[in-house]
Write a protein that holds these residues in place. Structure first.
Motif, PDB file in Angstrom:
ATOM      1  N   ALA A  37       0.826  -1.207   0.000  1.00 39.79           N
ATOM      2  CA  ALA A  37       0.000   0.000   0.000  1.00 39.79           C
ATOM      3  C   ALA A  37       0.861   1.260   0.000  1.00 39.79           C
ATOM      4  N   ILE A  38       1.945   1.246   0.758  1.00 42.08           N
ATOM      5  CA  ILE A  38       2.862   2.395   0.779  1.00 42.08           C
ATOM      6  C   ILE A  38       3.463   2.604  -0.601  1.00 42.08           C
ATOM      7  N   ALA A  39       3.872   1.513  -1.240  1.00 41.04           N
ATOM      8  CA  ALA A  39       4.510   1.613  -2.556  1.00 41.04           C
ATOM      9  C   ALA A  39       3.585   2.249  -3.586  1.00 41.04           C
ATOM     10  N   TYR A  40       2.293   1.965  -3.481  1.00 34.98           N
ATOM     11  CA  TYR A  40       1.362   2.466  -4.494  1.00 34.98           C
ATOM     12  C   TYR A  40       0.707   3.789  -4.133  1.00 34.98           C
ATOM     13  N   CYS A  41       1.108   4.360  -2.991  1.00 31.48           N
ATOM     14  CA  CYS A  41       0.566   5.686  -2.661  1.00 31.48           C
ATOM     15  C   CYS A  41       1.588   6.787  -2.909  1.00 31.48           C
ATOM     16  N   VAL A  42       2.776   6.417  -3.328  1.00 28.84           N
ATOM     17  CA  VAL A  42       3.825   7.410  -3.599  1.00 28.84           C
ATOM     18  C   VAL A  42       3.968   7.594  -5.105  1.00 28.84           C
ATOM     19  N   PRO A  43       4.566   8.700  -5.548  1.00 27.82           N
ATOM     20  CA  PRO A  43       4.756   8.923  -6.986  1.00 27.82           C
ATOM     21  C   PRO A  43       5.538   7.785  -7.640  1.00 27.82           C
ATOM     22  N   ARG A  44       5.274   7.542  -8.903  1.00 31.28           N
ATOM     23  CA  ARG A  44       5.908   6.445  -9.618  1.00 31.28           C
ATOM     24  C   ARG A  44       7.433   6.553  -9.592  1.00 31.28           C
ATOM     25  N   SER A  45       7.963   7.761  -9.721  1.00 27.38           N
ATOM     26  CA  SER A  45       9.421   7.945  -9.706  1.00 27.38           C
ATOM     27  C   SER A  45      10.016   7.549  -8.367  1.00 27.38           C
ATOM     28  N   TYR A  46       9.268   7.783  -7.296  1.00 28.64           N
ATOM     29  CA  TYR A  46       9.714   7.432  -5.953  1.00 28.64           C
ATOM     30  C   TYR A  46       9.604   5.926  -5.739  1.00 28.64           C
ATOM     31  N   ARG A  47       8.596   5.326  -6.360  1.00 30.42           N
ATOM     32  CA  ARG A  47       8.318   3.900  -6.192  1.00 30.42           C
ATOM     33  C   ARG A  47       9.467   3.034  -6.691  1.00 30.42           C
ATOM     34  N   TYR A  48      10.142   3.508  -7.699  1.00 23.29           N
ATOM     35  CA  TYR A  48      11.217   2.709  -8.308  1.00 23.29           C
ATOM     36  C   TYR A  48      12.592   3.335  -8.050  1.00 23.29           C
ATOM     37  N   GLY A  49      12.756   3.893  -6.875  1.00 22.15           N
ATOM     38  CA  GLY A  49      14.032   4.488  -6.493  1.00 22.15           C
ATOM     39  C   GLY A  49      15.023   3.450  -6.009  1.00 22.15           C
ATOM     40  N   ARG A  50      16.076   3.950  -5.362  1.00 23.17           N
ATOM     41  CA  ARG A  50      17.168   3.080  -4.924  1.00 23.17           C
ATOM     42  C   ARG A  50      16.724   2.086  -3.874  1.00 23.17           C
ATOM     43  N   ILE A  51      15.823   2.488  -2.984  1.00 22.93           N
ATOM     44  CA  ILE A  51      15.316   1.593  -1.946  1.00 22.93           C
ATOM     45  C   ILE A  51      13.807   1.484  -2.073  1.00 22.93           C
ATOM     46  N   HIS A  52      13.244   0.438  -1.524  1.00 23.46           N
ATOM     47  CA  HIS A  52      11.790   0.256  -1.536  1.00 23.46           C
ATOM     48  C   HIS A  52      11.140   1.415  -0.787  1.00 23.46           C
ATOM     49  N   PRO A  53      10.049   1.976  -1.308  1.00 27.19           N
ATOM     50  CA  PRO A  53       9.440   3.152  -0.670  1.00 27.19           C
ATOM     51  C   PRO A  53       8.897   2.905   0.735  1.00 27.19           C
ATOM     52  N   ALA A  54       8.767   1.642   1.157  1.00 25.65           N
ATOM     53  CA  ALA A  54       8.303   1.361   2.521  1.00 25.65           C
ATOM     54  C   ALA A  54       9.453   1.241   3.515  1.00 25.65           C
ATOM     55  N   THR A  55      10.687   1.273   3.039  1.00 24.78           N
ATOM     56  CA  THR A  55      11.840   1.014   3.913  1.00 24.78           C
ATOM     57  C   THR A  55      11.903   1.999   5.077  1.00 24.78           C
ATOM     58  N   ARG A  56      11.777   3.273   4.799  1.00 27.96           N
ATOM     59  CA  ARG A  56      11.909   4.284   5.858  1.00 27.96           C
ATOM     60  C   ARG A  56      10.746   4.202   6.846  1.00 27.96           C
ATOM     61  N   THR A  57       9.555   3.902   6.349  1.00 31.86           N
ATOM     62  CA  THR A  57       8.407   3.756   7.246  1.00 31.86           C
ATOM     63  C   THR A  57       8.593   2.570   8.179  1.00 31.86           C
ATOM     64  N   PHE A  58       9.090   1.460   7.656  1.00 33.62           N
ATOM     65  CA  PHE A  58       9.328   0.287   8.503  1.00 33.62           C
ATOM     66  C   PHE A  58      10.422   0.570   9.529  1.00 33.62           C
ATOM     67  N   GLN A  59      11.448   1.310   9.140  1.00 32.98           N
ATOM     68  CA  GLN A  59      12.468   1.698  10.109  1.00 32.98           C
ATOM     69  C   GLN A  59      11.854   2.532  11.222  1.00 32.98           C
ATOM     70  N   ALA A  60      11.005   3.479  10.853  1.00 33.15           N
ATOM     71  CA  ALA A  60      10.376   4.353  11.834  1.00 33.15           C
ATOM     72  C   ALA A  60       9.503   3.565  12.804  1.00 33.15           C
ATOM     73  N   LEU A  61       8.731   2.633  12.278  1.00 32.07           N
ATOM     74  CA  LEU A  61       7.864   1.830  13.134  1.00 32.07           C
ATOM     75  C   LEU A  61       8.686   0.985  14.102  1.00 32.07           C
TER      76      LEU A  61
END
Length: 298
Positions: free
Chosen positions: A188-212
């Motif tokens: 869900a996190i991956a598909y709520c961010v811009p497409r360019s962000y979705r396919y960046g260097r790290i998975h777009p959920a990585t920082r959220t999981f670190q925070a949690l």
């Protein structure tokens, strides 16, 4: 699929031993024993040292005891016991006996914890949203994503994950509650961010999981407690060695060591892994090691 065996490949092994400046007859504290990798290095560096191994993960303590059984298994005579164990968060540890000659803390989550299917630290496989390093504690990641206010959730993701899209991600999390598994949340996190962000260097959920994970385990508060207490636990000339894996931890360590009147900073810049070590142990890539020494006179 069988769960991975809890073992610990110690990062920066030579730098740890150099930083601790192992002394004959010294007493050492491994505040994050993991599977006992660093503890073994300390005990093998000098045959007359003793060590206290601490970890809040029961599986890690059991693995450490098995790994270090040759140094005293609890049934050997007291004079042959070189290692003692304490199960709990290092922030709650209350040392007894002589001051320590050195203290080591290897922060963050281990590769084994990331791989354990039921712990919920990673979204590489579906697991409950748990993320507790000590299952005895109450708060889980599921509690945070399913019950926290959207503003509080966004603040945690921004502060602990350094995630610039924290508000967008928090809104998505709140709108689609309840959450059950790591993979559903990550998708869900991956598909709520811009497409360019979705396919960046790290998975777009990585920082959220670190925070949690940081929020669930109160990692920065525990680190602050350790950094404040450690100088009192050290003998004059004793060394404090901290290994961090992300910028929040490293900044806290750097500034606390620098501003402590009880400590002298030994490493002006952090020690990092060589390319050879990184090729053997990819976890070492982001490791930064800092060393401080207890002043002789306060």
């Amino acid at each position: 699929m069988a769960e991975p065996e809890f073992h610990h490949v110690p990062v920066l092994p030579e730098a740890v031993i150099e930083g601790l400046n192992i002394q004959p007859g010294g007493r050492y504290l491994d505040a994050t024993a993991g599977g006992g990798g660093h503890s073994r290095l300390i005990l093998e560096a000098e045959p007359t040292v003793s060590l206290v191994a601490v970890d809040q993960d029961a599986a890690a303590i059991a693995a450490t005891q098995a790994n270090l059984a040759e140094f005293g298994d609890g049934e050997a005579p007291a004079e042959r016991q070189r290692v003692a164990y304490w199960h709990g968060n290092f922030a709650e540890f209350k040392p007894t006996g002589n001051p320590f000659s050195g203290i080591l803390a290897d922060l963050g989550v281990s590769s084994v914890q990331l791989d354990l299917g039921d712990r919920g630290f990673s979204f590489r496989q579906s697991a409950p949203l748990d993320m507790r390093m000590d299952p005895r504690q109450d708060l889980t990641a599921a509690d945070i994503v399913n019950y926290w206010d959207e503003t509080d959730l966004a603040n945690v993701i921004y502060t602990y994950g350094e995630e610039r899209l924290s508000r967008r991600i928090a809104r998505k999390i709140v709108d689609q509650r309840p959450w059950q598994t790591t993979t559903d949340l990550a998708e869900a996190i991956a598909y709520c961010v811009p497409r360019s962000y979705r396919y960046g260097r790290i998975h777009p959920a990585t920082r959220t999981f670190q925070a949690l994970r940081i929020a669930v385990n109160r990692e920065l508060e525990a680190l602050e407690t350790l950094l404040k207490a450690a100088p009192r636990w050290l003998a004059p000339g004793g060394r404090l060695v901290i290994i961090s894996f992300h910028s929040l931890e490293d900044r806290l360590v750097k500034h606390t060591l620098k501003n402590s009147p009880e400590l002298k900073v030994i490493t002006k810049k952090p020690m990092v892994a060589t390319e050879d070590e990184i090729s053997q142990n990819p976890r070492a890539r982001s490791a930064k090691l800092r060393v401080a020494e207890r002043r002789e006179a306060l």
